[in-house]
Design a protein around this motif. Structure first.
Motif, PDB file in Angstrom:
ATOM      1  N   GLU A  59      73.606 -20.884 -31.054  1.00 18.19           N
ATOM      2  CA  GLU A  59      72.176 -20.922 -30.733  1.00 18.19           C
ATOM      3  C   GLU A  59      71.683 -19.624 -30.106  1.00 18.19           C
ATOM      4  N   HIS A  60      72.572 -18.945 -29.345  1.00 18.51           N
ATOM      5  CA  HIS A  60      72.166 -17.744 -28.602  1.00 18.51           C
ATOM      6  C   HIS A  60      73.044 -16.562 -29.020  1.00 18.51           C
ATOM      7  N   SER A  61      72.726 -15.992 -30.167  1.00 20.38           N
ATOM      8  CA  SER A  61      73.557 -14.913 -30.704  1.00 20.38           C
ATOM      9  C   SER A  61      73.469 -13.634 -29.874  1.00 20.38           C
ATOM     10  N   SER A  62      72.441 -13.529 -29.015  1.00 19.92           N
ATOM     11  CA  SER A  62      72.299 -12.317 -28.200  1.00 19.92           C
ATOM     12  C   SER A  62      73.157 -12.358 -26.943  1.00 19.92           C
ATOM     13  N   GLY A 117      66.855 -16.368 -22.155  1.00 23.47           N
ATOM     14  CA  GLY A 117      65.481 -16.084 -22.535  1.00 23.47           C
ATOM     15  C   GLY A 117      64.833 -15.013 -21.701  1.00 23.47           C
ATOM     16  N   SER A 118      65.607 -14.408 -20.768  1.00 25.97           N
ATOM     17  CA  SER A 118      65.009 -13.395 -19.896  1.00 25.97           C
ATOM     18  C   SER A 118      65.946 -12.227 -19.716  1.00 25.97           C
ATOM     19  N   GLY A 119      65.359 -11.041 -19.612  1.00 26.66           N
ATOM     20  CA  GLY A 119      66.096  -9.860 -19.172  1.00 26.66           C
ATOM     21  C   GLY A 119      67.016  -9.232 -20.166  1.00 26.66           C
ATOM     22  N   GLY A 120      66.980  -9.618 -21.414  1.00 27.89           N
ATOM     23  CA  GLY A 120      67.896  -9.008 -22.364  1.00 27.89           C
ATOM     24  C   GLY A 120      67.212  -8.724 -23.673  1.00 27.89           C
ATOM     25  N   PRO A 121      67.715  -7.758 -24.423  1.00 24.76           N
ATOM     26  CA  PRO A 121      67.124  -7.431 -25.708  1.00 24.76           C
ATOM     27  C   PRO A 121      67.285  -8.579 -26.671  1.00 24.76           C
ATOM     28  N   GLY A 122      66.261  -8.858 -27.410  1.00 27.18           N
ATOM     29  CA  GLY A 122      66.362  -9.914 -28.407  1.00 27.18           C
ATOM     30  C   GLY A 122      66.014 -11.261 -27.855  1.00 27.18           C
ATOM     31  N   GLY A 123      66.290 -11.497 -26.545  1.00 26.84           N
ATOM     32  CA  GLY A 123      65.980 -12.779 -25.925  1.00 26.84           C
ATOM     33  C   GLY A 123      66.712 -13.905 -26.581  1.00 26.84           C
ATOM     34  N   ALA A 124      66.248 -15.146 -26.304  1.00 25.43           N
ATOM     35  CA  ALA A 124      66.868 -16.331 -26.863  1.00 25.43           C
ATOM     36  C   ALA A 124      66.242 -16.649 -28.203  1.00 25.43           C
ATOM     37  N   ALA A 125      66.964 -17.435 -28.964  1.00 23.64           N
ATOM     38  CA  ALA A 125      66.401 -17.937 -30.198  1.00 23.64           C
ATOM     39  C   ALA A 125      65.252 -18.871 -29.859  1.00 23.64           C
TER      40      ALA A 125
END
Length: 332
Positions: A59-62, A117-125
Motif C-alpha cells: 500500500e505504501h511503496s514510498s 502521508g507526511s514529510g516524504g517525497p511521493g507521500g502515501a498512496a
C-alpha cells in the motif's frame, strides 16, 4: 514464509541481520518513512504482524518496511530498549519519530498511514474508500477489538470489562481506539449494523459487544471461537525445540555477556557442530520461567532435542569424557 516471499517481490520490504546492515538501510532511506519490526521466530504474533507488514508495504511503496530479529542483533535492541516482541519503531531521516509495542495491527496500520502521508517525497498512496478501509481493519488480526482507548488504558467501563474478559480467558487480540478516528468510529456502526462500542470481530466477522461476549464467556464458547494466548509453557517449549541443539545464555554467539556463557561457547565451537542460541537477557519472562521449567537455577543451559543436558560444568565433564559430540548429535 509469506514475508520472505513478499520480500523477494517488493523492494521496500527488507530484512537486516546485523547492526551495520540496519544502520545502512536507515541511512539510505533518507527522509522516507522506515518502519522497523523487531520480531522473534518463536512468537506466533510476530508471524501475524509480518503479514500485516506485507500488506502495508504494498500500500505504501514510498516507505521502507524493515524486519529485524531482536535476539539476533542485541546491540540495536538494547539501544532502543526493546524488551518484548513484536515492537515497531518508526524512523525518518535516521531519527526515531514514533513507537508501537505489541501486536496491534490496526494501530500499526493507522500510524503508517498517518506518517507515510507526511514529510516524504511521493507521500502515501491515495487512501482507500471508507468501506474498503473498514474491511481491512476488521481483518487486520484474527481477533480485533474496536474500543475506546487501549487495552492498557481503556477509556470507558464497557471497554474495560471486555478487555478484562478477553485477558481472563487468555484470548490473543489486537485493538483499535475508535476515539482516535472519528471516521472509523461512525462508519463502523453502519458497516457492522451495531450502534455501540466496544465491538469484537473474529476472522472479520462481528461477534458483538460486551453483553454477547459475557454470554459466550459464561457458556464456555468464547475460548472456542477466539485465538488463544500463547502460555509461558508453550513459549518455553517452542524456544527449547527451535533447533536440535539450543543454548540458553547471556548474550549471543558473537557477544557473550558473562564468563560462563563465553566458556561454553568456546567448548561448543570446538566440536564443529551447529547449534542455536537464545539470549535470556532479552526476555525476562523466559529468563525466570525456564529456571522453574527446567528445575535448573542458573545459566547457561544446554538442550539437545528438547531435553536438558545441563550447564557449563556438565558440558565440561562431557568434553573431558569424550562424550560431548555424541550427546550433541543425540546419539547418547
Amino acid at each position: 514464509m509469506r514475508a520472505r516471499k513478499g520480500a523477494a517481490v517488493m523492494a521496500n520490504l527488507v530484512e537486516a541481520t546485523s547492526q551495520k546492515q540496519f544502520e545502512e538501510i536507515l541511512s539510505k532511506a533518507g527522509s522516507r518513512l522506515t518502519v522497523v519490526h523487531f520480531h522473534a521466530a518463536w512468537a506466533p504474533q510476530c508471524g501475524q504482524m509480518n503479514e500485516v507488514m506485507e500488506e502495508l508495504a504494498k500500500e505504501h511503496s514510498s516507505a521502507i518496511f524493515l524486519r529485524l530479529e531482536a535476539e539476533a542483533v542485541p546491540e540495536v535492541s538494547e539501544k532502543y530498549e526493546i524488551s518484548s516482541v513484536p515492537t515497531f519503531l518508526f524512523f525518518r531521516a535516521g531519527e526515531k519519530v514514533e513507537r508501537l509495542d505489541g501486536a496491534h495491527a490496526a494501530e500499526l496500520t493507522a500510524k503508517v498511514r498517518r506518517l507515510a502521508g507526511s514529510g516524504g517525497p511521493g507521500g502515501a498512496a491515495e487512501a482507500p474508500g471508507l468501506e474498503e478501509r473498514l474491511k481491512k481493519l476488521v481483518r487486520a488480526a484474527p481477533c480485533m477489538l474496536f474500543m475506546k482507548g487501549s487495552p492498557q488504558e481503556p477509556r470507558c467501563g464497557f471497554s474495560r470489562q471486555l478487555v478484562g474478559l478477553l485477558k481472563e480467558h487468555h484470548v490473543t487480540f489486537s485493538s483499535f481506539d475508535i476515539l482516535q478516528d472519528e471516521e472509523v468510529r461512525q462508519g463502523l456502526k453502519t458497516f457492522s449494523n451495531w450502534p455501540t462500542y466496544p465491538q469484537l470481530y473474529v476472522d472479520g466477522e462481528l461477534v458483538g459487544g460486551l453483553d454477547i461476549v459475557k454470554e459466550l464467556a459464561a457458556s464456555g464458547e468464547l475460548e472456542n471461537i477466539c485465538p488463544k494466548e500463547v502460555s509461558l509453557e508453550q513459549r518455553l517449549q517452542a524456544a527449547i525445540n527451535r533447533g536440535p541443539v539450543m543454548l540458553f545464555m547471556k548474550g549471543t554467539k558473537e557477544a557473550p555477556r558473562c564468563g560462563f556463557s563465553r566458556q561454553i561457547l568456546e567448548i561448543l565451537n570446538g566440536t564443529g557442530l551447529d547449534y542455536d542460541t537464545f539470549d535470556i537477557l532479552q526476555d525476562e519472562e523466559v529468563r525466570q520461567g525456564l529456571k522453574t521449567f527446567s528445575n535448573w537455577p542458573t545459566y547457561p543451559q544446554l538442550y539437545v532435542r528438547g531435553q536438558l543436558i545441563g550447564g557449563l560444568d556438565i558440558v565440561k565433564e562431557l568434553k573431558e569424557s569424550g562424550e560431548l559430540v555424541s550427546v550433541l548429535r543425540g546419539e547418547s
